[in-house]
Design a protein around this motif. Sequence first.
Motif, PDB file in Angstrom:
ATOM      1  N   SER A 335      35.633 -22.866  15.080  1.00  0.00           N
ATOM      2  CA  SER A 335      35.843 -21.826  16.085  1.00  0.00           C
ATOM      3  C   SER A 335      35.294 -20.511  15.550  1.00  0.00           C
ATOM      4  O   SER A 335      35.611 -20.115  14.434  1.00  0.00           O
ATOM      5  CB  SER A 335      37.323 -21.669  16.429  1.00  0.00           C
ATOM      6  N   GLY A 336      34.470 -19.871  16.358  1.00  0.00           N
ATOM      7  CA  GLY A 336      33.949 -18.568  15.970  1.00  0.00           C
ATOM      8  C   GLY A 336      34.771 -17.428  16.546  1.00  0.00           C
ATOM      9  O   GLY A 336      34.484 -16.251  16.304  1.00  0.00           O
ATOM     10  N   GLU A 337      35.802 -17.765  17.326  1.00  0.00           N
ATOM     11  CA  GLU A 337      36.582 -16.727  18.005  1.00  0.00           C
ATOM     12  C   GLU A 337      37.297 -15.838  16.994  1.00  0.00           C
ATOM     13  O   GLU A 337      37.957 -16.308  16.069  1.00  0.00           O
ATOM     14  CB  GLU A 337      37.605 -17.360  18.958  1.00  0.00           C
ATOM     15  N   GLY A 338      37.132 -14.542  17.177  1.00  0.00           N
ATOM     16  CA  GLY A 338      37.780 -13.584  16.286  1.00  0.00           C
ATOM     17  C   GLY A 338      37.007 -13.320  15.008  1.00  0.00           C
ATOM     18  O   GLY A 338      37.304 -12.361  14.288  1.00  0.00           O
ATOM     19  N   ARG A 339      36.013 -14.162  14.707  1.00  0.00           N
ATOM     20  CA  ARG A 339      35.228 -13.980  13.484  1.00  0.00           C
ATOM     21  C   ARG A 339      33.747 -13.734  13.784  1.00  0.00           C
ATOM     22  O   ARG A 339      32.946 -13.592  12.871  1.00  0.00           O
ATOM     23  CB  ARG A 339      35.378 -15.208  12.579  1.00  0.00           C
ATOM     24  N   THR A 340      33.412 -13.713  15.070  1.00  0.00           N
ATOM     25  CA  THR A 340      32.031 -13.440  15.472  1.00  0.00           C
ATOM     26  C   THR A 340      31.842 -11.932  15.621  1.00  0.00           C
ATOM     27  O   THR A 340      32.583 -11.285  16.356  1.00  0.00           O
ATOM     28  CB  THR A 340      31.714 -14.148  16.800  1.00  0.00           C
ATOM     29  N   LYS A 341      30.862 -11.395  14.914  1.00  0.00           N
ATOM     30  CA  LYS A 341      30.660  -9.940  14.904  1.00  0.00           C
ATOM     31  C   LYS A 341      29.163  -9.617  14.970  1.00  0.00           C
ATOM     32  O   LYS A 341      28.334 -10.411  14.543  1.00  0.00           O
ATOM     33  CB  LYS A 341      31.266  -9.312  13.647  1.00  0.00           C
ATOM     34  N   ILE A 342      28.859  -8.447  15.501  1.00  0.00           N
ATOM     35  CA  ILE A 342      27.480  -7.941  15.536  1.00  0.00           C
ATOM     36  C   ILE A 342      27.466  -6.586  14.841  1.00  0.00           C
ATOM     37  O   ILE A 342      28.210  -5.671  15.239  1.00  0.00           O
ATOM     38  CB  ILE A 342      26.961  -7.788  16.977  1.00  0.00           C
ATOM     39  N   PHE A 343      26.653  -6.468  13.822  1.00  0.00           N
ATOM     40  CA  PHE A 343      26.486  -5.200  13.123  1.00  0.00           C
ATOM     41  C   PHE A 343      25.101  -4.641  13.429  1.00  0.00           C
ATOM     42  O   PHE A 343      24.133  -5.402  13.548  1.00  0.00           O
ATOM     43  CB  PHE A 343      26.639  -5.395  11.611  1.00  0.00           C
ATOM     44  N   VAL A 344      25.021  -3.331  13.568  1.00  0.00           N
ATOM     45  CA  VAL A 344      23.738  -2.662  13.767  1.00  0.00           C
ATOM     46  C   VAL A 344      23.560  -1.654  12.638  1.00  0.00           C
ATOM     47  O   VAL A 344      24.422  -0.791  12.427  1.00  0.00           O
ATOM     48  CB  VAL A 344      23.659  -1.953  15.134  1.00  0.00           C
ATOM     49  N   ARG A 345      22.478  -1.806  11.922  1.00  0.00           N
ATOM     50  CA  ARG A 345      22.176  -0.899  10.809  1.00  0.00           C
ATOM     51  C   ARG A 345      21.049   0.032  11.208  1.00  0.00           C
ATOM     52  O   ARG A 345      19.984  -0.413  11.645  1.00  0.00           O
ATOM     53  CB  ARG A 345      21.783  -1.699   9.566  1.00  0.00           C
ATOM     54  N   GLU A 346      21.296   1.333  11.085  1.00  0.00           N
ATOM     55  CA  GLU A 346      20.240   2.316  11.265  1.00  0.00           C
ATOM     56  C   GLU A 346      19.564   2.498   9.916  1.00  0.00           C
ATOM     57  O   GLU A 346      20.191   2.923   8.944  1.00  0.00           O
ATOM     58  CB  GLU A 346      20.786   3.643  11.764  1.00  0.00           C
ATOM     59  N   LEU A 347      18.291   2.134   9.846  1.00  0.00           N
ATOM     60  CA  LEU A 347      17.593   2.125   8.569  1.00  0.00           C
ATOM     61  C   LEU A 347      17.255   3.546   8.119  1.00  0.00           C
ATOM     62  O   LEU A 347      16.914   4.417   8.929  1.00  0.00           O
ATOM     63  CB  LEU A 347      16.300   1.315   8.673  1.00  0.00           C
ATOM     64  N   GLY A 348      17.346   3.765   6.814  1.00  0.00           N
ATOM     65  CA  GLY A 348      16.887   5.020   6.248  1.00  0.00           C
ATOM     66  C   GLY A 348      15.384   5.162   6.442  1.00  0.00           C
ATOM     67  O   GLY A 348      14.677   4.175   6.693  1.00  0.00           O
ATOM     68  N   GLU A 349      14.875   6.361   6.316  1.00  0.00           N
ATOM     69  CA  GLU A 349      13.479   6.645   6.661  1.00  0.00           C
ATOM     70  C   GLU A 349      12.494   5.730   5.939  1.00  0.00           C
ATOM     71  O   GLU A 349      11.521   5.255   6.524  1.00  0.00           O
ATOM     72  CB  GLU A 349      13.161   8.108   6.340  1.00  0.00           C
ATOM     73  N   ASN A 350      12.731   5.473   4.662  1.00  0.00           N
ATOM     74  CA  ASN A 350      11.803   4.644   3.878  1.00  0.00           C
ATOM     75  C   ASN A 350      12.412   3.306   3.454  1.00  0.00           C
ATOM     76  O   ASN A 350      11.878   2.634   2.586  1.00  0.00           O
ATOM     77  CB  ASN A 350      11.342   5.412   2.632  1.00  0.00           C
ATOM     78  N   GLU A 351      13.516   2.944   4.095  1.00  0.00           N
ATOM     79  CA  GLU A 351      14.253   1.751   3.668  1.00  0.00           C
ATOM     80  C   GLU A 351      13.429   0.472   3.778  1.00  0.00           C
ATOM     81  O   GLU A 351      13.523  -0.416   2.934  1.00  0.00           O
ATOM     82  CB  GLU A 351      15.535   1.642   4.497  1.00  0.00           C
ATOM     83  N   ALA A 352      12.626   0.381   4.833  1.00  0.00           N
ATOM     84  CA  ALA A 352      11.830  -0.831   5.062  1.00  0.00           C
ATOM     85  C   ALA A 352      10.366  -0.629   4.687  1.00  0.00           C
ATOM     86  O   ALA A 352       9.523  -1.500   4.947  1.00  0.00           O
ATOM     87  CB  ALA A 352      11.926  -1.266   6.522  1.00  0.00           C
ATOM     88  N   LEU A 353      10.050   0.496   4.058  1.00  0.00           N
ATOM     89  CA  LEU A 353       8.669   0.810   3.701  1.00  0.00           C
ATOM     90  C   LEU A 353       8.289   0.087   2.422  1.00  0.00           C
ATOM     91  O   LEU A 353       8.950   0.250   1.390  1.00  0.00           O
ATOM     92  CB  LEU A 353       8.512   2.318   3.519  1.00  0.00           C
ATOM     93  N   PRO A 354       7.244  -0.725   2.460  1.00  0.00           N
ATOM     94  CA  PRO A 354       6.824  -1.416   1.227  1.00  0.00           C
ATOM     95  C   PRO A 354       6.493  -0.423   0.118  1.00  0.00           C
ATOM     96  O   PRO A 354       6.005   0.679   0.379  1.00  0.00           O
ATOM     97  CB  PRO A 354       5.574  -2.195   1.659  1.00  0.00           C
ATOM     98  N   LYS A 355       6.772  -0.821  -1.089  1.00  0.00           N
ATOM     99  CA  LYS A 355       6.538   0.054  -2.243  1.00  0.00           C
ATOM    100  C   LYS A 355       5.050   0.433  -2.342  1.00  0.00           C
ATOM    101  O   LYS A 355       4.168  -0.384  -2.121  1.00  0.00           O
ATOM    102  CB  LYS A 355       6.961  -0.669  -3.534  1.00  0.00           C
ATOM    103  N   GLY A 356       4.794   1.696  -2.660  1.00  0.00           N
ATOM    104  CA  GLY A 356       3.419   2.152  -2.791  1.00  0.00           C
ATOM    105  C   GLY A 356       2.776   2.564  -1.494  1.00  0.00           C
ATOM    106  O   GLY A 356       1.611   2.916  -1.439  1.00  0.00           O
ATOM    107  N   LYS A 357       3.595   2.512  -0.366  1.00  0.00           N
ATOM    108  CA  LYS A 357       3.039   2.895   0.936  1.00  0.00           C
ATOM    109  C   LYS A 357       3.812   4.073   1.526  1.00  0.00           C
ATOM    110  O   LYS A 357       3.948   4.204   2.729  1.00  0.00           O
ATOM    111  CB  LYS A 357       3.079   1.699   1.904  1.00  0.00           C
ATOM    112  N   GLY A 358       4.350   4.910   0.659  1.00  0.00           N
ATOM    113  CA  GLY A 358       5.094   6.073   1.114  1.00  0.00           C
ATOM    114  C   GLY A 358       4.193   7.090   1.768  1.00  0.00           C
ATOM    115  O   GLY A 358       2.978   7.045   1.656  1.00  0.00           O
ATOM    116  N   LYS A 359       4.858   8.020   2.462  1.00  0.00           N
ATOM    117  CA  LYS A 359       4.077   9.036   3.188  1.00  0.00           C
ATOM    118  C   LYS A 359       3.420  10.005   2.235  1.00  0.00           C
ATOM    119  O   LYS A 359       3.965  10.325   1.194  1.00  0.00           O
ATOM    120  CB  LYS A 359       5.015   9.799   4.132  1.00  0.00           C
TER     121      LYS A 359
END
Length: 359
Positions: A335-359
Amino acid sequence: MAPAATQFELAQPPNDAISALAFAPDSPSRLLVASWDKNIYLYDTLQNSDENSHGTLLQTYEHRAPVMDVCFGKDSSEAFSAGMDWQVRHIDLETGAQSTVSKHAAPVRRVVYSREHSLLISASWDSTLHVHNPSNPSLTSLTIPLPGKPHAMAASPSKVIVAMTSRLVHIYDLSTLSASLTAPTSTPPQPWQQRESSLKFLTRAVAAMPSDAGYATSSIEGRVAVEWFDASAESQARKYAFKCHRAAAPSPDGSSAADVVYPVNALAFHPVHGSTFASGGGDATVALWDAEAKRRMKVYQKFADSVASLAFSADGRYLAVAVCPGFETGMEDYSGEGRTKIFVRELGENEALPKGKGK
């Protein structure tokens, strides 16, 4: 200094396990969620219903059976669903009206919509693909037989990747499928490429690079593979696979630790930083990876239950994470009831930026 990343939990989650998440193509806050509780949920993730909760449930769309997948159509006003009742349905998200687009002969596992080609493609456990052009209903749909049962599917700007049992992977050219709809022939269109998966165990998820260069697949055995479409020997030599979503567990005698291997249930490429992708697993974690540099960028704090699905918003600012119990613990009375959740993460400006590709 870049603002810190934030994460919040959506109010009013589904009552049972989540099968799919999808952000709207033209809105960073409209999120569709498909669930085993026979409903699709539409949220505004940034509109708070009150000061003590995050996000607003705008509407639910009831189905006759568990919903296996959902995707937006041409814009944020329409969606398509894949159901255990063997049907592919069109949903008008404004009025709630539903209509049957296609009927398979077994449950429908995945559905994708290509805005570049106005094509809707469904993959069913009857071992077929159905291809439609929803904007032109007068065109007869295509049925493409598959050599195995499909378990994962994703579309890039020009291709659709179908991962099946027996390590089979078929890649279809979307332009060819579109042409076959407008000028039908006696034989269904053939795959642009046929491949054997780099992973030895069952494929659980596939995600396409937004750059249209290749794709990633994941398996039930804690591995991810990254491959490129280009069939040249040079490009194929670049493909690789790696272990992930595993945890060390001490052996009974307390000596060397052994890996506990979890399924990698979800993959999603970042729409802006196209080399970056996220993976989510039965170990209740989400990780960010750089596909080009072959390195892990980040592992997020562990969740309470298995990660079932992931989705980036179209602008790349938000990452939605579906969390619900998996079958990793062998739960018989699930049963997923009561344990099913949705999280939304707002990413930091460079959080998903590959290394060496900064502005």
